[in-house]
Enzyme design. Structure first.
Site, PDB file in Angstrom:
ATOM      1  N   CYS A 108     -62.628  -5.048   0.881  1.00  0.00           N
ATOM      2  CA  CYS A 108     -63.088  -6.316   1.451  1.00  0.00           C
ATOM      3  C   CYS A 108     -61.946  -7.268   1.797  1.00  0.00           C
ATOM      4  O   CYS A 108     -62.170  -8.453   2.031  1.00  0.00           O
ATOM      5  CB  CYS A 108     -64.052  -6.996   0.488  1.00  0.00           C
ATOM      6  SG  CYS A 108     -65.537  -6.013   0.176  1.00  0.00           S
ATOM      7  N   CYS A 131     -66.887 -14.743  -4.006  1.00  0.00           N
ATOM      8  CA  CYS A 131     -67.503 -13.596  -4.692  1.00  0.00           C
ATOM      9  C   CYS A 131     -68.491 -14.011  -5.766  1.00  0.00           C
ATOM     10  O   CYS A 131     -69.311 -13.210  -6.183  1.00  0.00           O
ATOM     11  CB  CYS A 131     -66.426 -12.714  -5.311  1.00  0.00           C
ATOM     12  SG  CYS A 131     -65.523 -13.528  -6.653  1.00  0.00           S
TER      13      CYS A 131
END
Length: 136
Positions: A108, A131
């Site tokens: 990511c 996150c």
């Protein structure tokens, strides 16, 4: 130092591709939750200049778990960090010199172009900027 390594159960599918929100919850936030069991407080390196969502990050706060969370360098600028690194000979991740000013999980995180927002390489192409580790 009392270092503890947290591991994640292997997923057969590439969770980061099919469900990035739950991937972060499982792989990152879940591990932090396990590591913090029985603890009263924790510390992070979160800084206000890193992202708009972090501009009002407090120095001390109670997190969603009810634990005390300390952000001792929340007010530090990029110049403060660079000066500390130089003054104290702190090792730096070599990826920062390869276009990765903000480093997250491998699948990511992408390098960013000069002049782009330092966090532009995190979850590129997705409507995601955090996150969940620093949800307050």
């Amino acid at each position: 130092m009392n270092l503890r390594i947290m591991t994640v159960k292997h997923h057969d599918e590439e969770l980061w591709k099919i469900d990035p929100e739950n991937c972060c919850s499982s792989v990152k936030v879940g591990q932090l939750d396990r590591a913090l069991l029985g603890k009263a407080a924790w510390m992070s390196g979160l800084r206000r200049v890193e992202a708009a969502a972090r501009e009002s990050a407090p120095i001390i706060v109670r997190d969603l778990r009810g634990l005390v969370k300390l952000n001792p360098i929340a007010t530090w600028t990029d110049q403060d960090v660079a000066g500390y690194i130089e003054d104290h000979d702190v090792p730096v991740n070599p990826l920062t010199q390869q276009g990765y000013p903000s480093i997250g999980c491998m699948p990511c995180t992408q390098p960013v172009a000069d002049g782009d927002d330092p966090r532009a390489g995190r979850w590129a192409g997705l409507d995601k900027t955090e996150c969940g580790l620093h949800d307050m």
